[in-house]
Design an enzyme around this catalytic site. Structure first.
Site, mmCIF file in Angstrom:
data_model
loop_
_atom_site.group_PDB
_atom_site.id
_atom_site.type_symbol
_atom_site.label_atom_id
_atom_site.label_comp_id
_atom_site.label_asym_id
_atom_site.label_seq_id
_atom_site.Cartn_x
_atom_site.Cartn_y
_atom_site.Cartn_z
ATOM 1 N N ASP A 61 0.893 -1.187 0.013
ATOM 2 C CA ASP A 61 -0.158 0.081 -0.069
ATOM 3 C C ASP A 61 0.873 1.127 -0.066
ATOM 4 O O ASP A 61 2.096 1.130 0.533
ATOM 5 C CB ASP A 61 -0.926 0.011 1.297
ATOM 6 C CG ASP A 61 -2.039 -1.072 1.200
ATOM 7 O OD1 ASP A 61 -2.214 -1.636 0.161
ATOM 8 O OD2 ASP A 61 -2.849 -0.910 1.954
ATOM 9 N N ASP A 62 0.166 2.494 -0.384
ATOM 10 C CA ASP A 62 0.602 3.759 -0.465
ATOM 11 C C ASP A 62 1.659 4.224 -1.287
ATOM 12 O O ASP A 62 1.953 5.269 -1.397
ATOM 13 C CB ASP A 62 1.369 3.793 1.161
ATOM 14 C CG ASP A 62 0.167 3.835 1.999
ATOM 15 O OD1 ASP A 62 -0.953 3.435 1.861
ATOM 16 O OD2 ASP A 62 0.582 3.868 3.290
ATOM 17 N N HIS A 111 -6.123 2.778 -4.227
ATOM 18 C CA HIS A 111 -6.228 2.987 -2.949
ATOM 19 C C HIS A 111 -6.577 4.592 -2.474
ATOM 20 O O HIS A 111 -6.087 4.988 -1.723
ATOM 21 C CB HIS A 111 -4.843 2.756 -2.306
ATOM 22 C CG HIS A 111 -4.552 2.654 -0.948
ATOM 23 N ND1 HIS A 111 -5.393 1.824 0.036
ATOM 24 C CD2 HIS A 111 -3.429 2.960 -0.266
ATOM 25 C CE1 HIS A 111 -5.055 1.890 1.223
ATOM 26 N NE2 HIS A 111 -3.801 2.540 1.035
ATOM 27 N N HIS A 115 -5.611 9.687 0.215
ATOM 28 C CA HIS A 115 -5.276 8.801 1.442
ATOM 29 C C HIS A 115 -5.264 9.621 2.637
ATOM 30 O O HIS A 115 -4.476 9.409 3.573
ATOM 31 C CB HIS A 115 -3.910 8.039 1.230
ATOM 32 C CG HIS A 115 -3.641 7.225 2.103
ATOM 33 N ND1 HIS A 115 -3.395 7.077 3.617
ATOM 34 C CD2 HIS A 115 -3.774 5.628 1.931
ATOM 35 C CE1 HIS A 115 -3.220 5.618 4.243
ATOM 36 N NE2 HIS A 115 -3.416 4.912 2.965
ATOM 37 N N HIS A 206 4.047 -2.214 3.185
ATOM 38 C CA HIS A 206 4.109 -0.654 2.562
ATOM 39 C C HIS A 206 5.194 -0.721 1.988
ATOM 40 O O HIS A 206 6.228 -0.817 2.328
ATOM 41 C CB HIS A 206 3.882 0.313 3.730
ATOM 42 C CG HIS A 206 2.427 0.380 4.350
ATOM 43 N ND1 HIS A 206 1.972 -0.703 5.065
ATOM 44 C CD2 HIS A 206 1.201 0.902 4.118
ATOM 45 C CE1 HIS A 206 0.787 -0.664 5.661
ATOM 46 N NE2 HIS A 206 0.210 0.382 4.990
#
Length: 244
Positions: A61-62, A111, A115, A206
């Site tokens: 993620d991210d 995503h 965020h 991540h």
């Protein structure tokens, strides 16, 4: 609550019964919002419980982020394909890294655009805008229309549920959370993930820190020693990641 209220017309119901019921509802709502594995508000795909073979998926993620390049180097070294849930504004900052993710055979998912830690209080329309904006960016850069969505922080609620119903996305969670953004000790991160490894699982990492890169290599060596086959999420849960 409604049944209890109706019952109170015929029988004496203590006031604390209402309080206990309210506290139970509140606890379940908070828990259901924060733990994506429960699928409390929206259907989520957090693993494949029917998978008996030693297959597992890694997700990041991210990104994209400068560290993503190092993650890709490790994955390439071990010939492993993963799934990257990308933030829209990060794709705008690092389009070439995003293109490399796809060029090396990995999957990508949505995503959100920002965020932000306020995502959980966004209106349905705002969530739709965040999802569609990122989808548009991905399509512009890659030509792909993604149908995987992972909400920031794994938060779900009725607004997010209505939004993904509108956009037609599959909500993808995890059942093996590394906590690599919280735990500083690489050995503790690795131990936590290893202890939760099981067939059909989805690991959350991540691609934003060197410690995760270091953990990743050790994790891949462990999975290799345990004869696990690391596959992209679409191969694990049998749901396409893109519109055909």
């Amino acid at each position: 609550m409604v049944i209890l209220s109706f019952t109170s017309f015929f029988f004496e119901v203590k006031w604390w019964s209402f309080l206990l019921l309210f506290l139970f509802w509140l606890t379940m709502t908070v828990w259901g919002s924060s733990d994506i594995r429960l699928g409390y508000f929206v259907k989520t795909h957090c693993n494949n419980p029917n998978e008996k073979e030693r297959k597992i998926a890694l997700s990041f993620d991210d990104g994209p982020h400068p560290i993503t390049e190092k993650v890709l180097d490790v994955l390439q070294k071990y010939d492993v394909k993963a799934t990257f849930f990308c933030i829209g504004k990060q794709i705008e900052k690092h389009p070439e890294i995003f293109k490399r993710i796809l060029a090396e055979g990995h999957l990508v998912g949505n995503h959100s655009y920002s965020h932000t830690n306020k995502f959980g209080i966004f209106s349905t329309q705002k969530v739709i805008e965040e999802i569609q904006r990122t989808n548009d960016i991905i399509h512009t850069v890659s030509g792909k229309k993604v149908v995987y969505f992972r909400p920031p922080f794994g938060v779900t609620n009725p607004n997010i549920a209505r939004a993904v119903t509108h956009t037609g996305h599959h909500v993808i969670g995890w059942n093996n959370r590394s906590l690599d953004t919280v735990i500083e000790d690489e050995n503790k991160i690795l131990k936590r993930v290893k202890n939760r490894v099981a067939p059909g699982g989805i690991v959350l990492l991540h691609d934003t820190s060197q410690k995760t890169v270091n953990v990743l290599e050790q994790l891949l060596l462990f999975l290799q020693s345990e004869n696990y086959d690391v596959v992209p999420i679409d191969k694990l849960i049998n749901l396409p990641a893109y519109e055909t």
